[in-house]
Design a protein around this motif. Structure first.
Motif, PDB file in Angstrom:
ATOM      1  N   THR A   2      44.623 -39.487  22.699  1.00 38.47           N
ATOM      2  CA  THR A   2      44.286 -38.085  22.467  1.00 38.47           C
ATOM      3  C   THR A   2      43.723 -37.439  23.723  1.00 38.47           C
ATOM      4  N   SER A   3      42.858 -38.155  24.437  1.00 39.56           N
ATOM      5  CA  SER A   3      42.266 -37.559  25.632  1.00 39.56           C
ATOM      6  C   SER A   3      43.323 -37.326  26.715  1.00 39.56           C
ATOM      7  N   ASP A   6      45.255 -34.277  25.552  1.00 39.35           N
ATOM      8  CA  ASP A   6      44.437 -33.076  25.730  1.00 39.35           C
ATOM      9  C   ASP A   6      44.406 -32.658  27.196  1.00 39.35           C
ATOM     10  N   GLY A   7      44.259 -33.629  28.081  1.00 37.46           N
ATOM     11  CA  GLY A   7      44.244 -33.320  29.511  1.00 37.46           C
ATOM     12  C   GLY A   7      45.558 -32.729  29.990  1.00 37.46           C
TER      13      GLY A   7
END
Length: 62
Positions: A2-3, A6-7
């Motif tokens: 997810t990170s 998101d990035g």
């Protein structure tokens, strides 16, 4: 995952997992968010109502 997604989204990008160990493929959504999923479902229903063509390979388990 997810990170990373998101990035990349913050930079205007996306992430699709093409190949990974089976444990990872079941743990994450390989497609991520798909804004056109409702449209894709309608097209799929129209063209493949019996769901014979590559079941489960498309986003949303289609």
């Amino acid at each position: 995952m997810t990170s990373v997604r998101d990035g990349l989204a913050g930079l205007g990008g996306r992430l699709t997992v093409v190949a990974a160990p089976p444990a990872l493929m079941t743990a994450v959504d390989p497609w991520g968010p798909v804004s056109a999923l409702p449209l894709m479902r309608r097209v799929r229903e129209r063209l493949d109502p019996d769901r014979r063509m590559s079941p489960g390979r498309l986003p949303g388990g289609m």
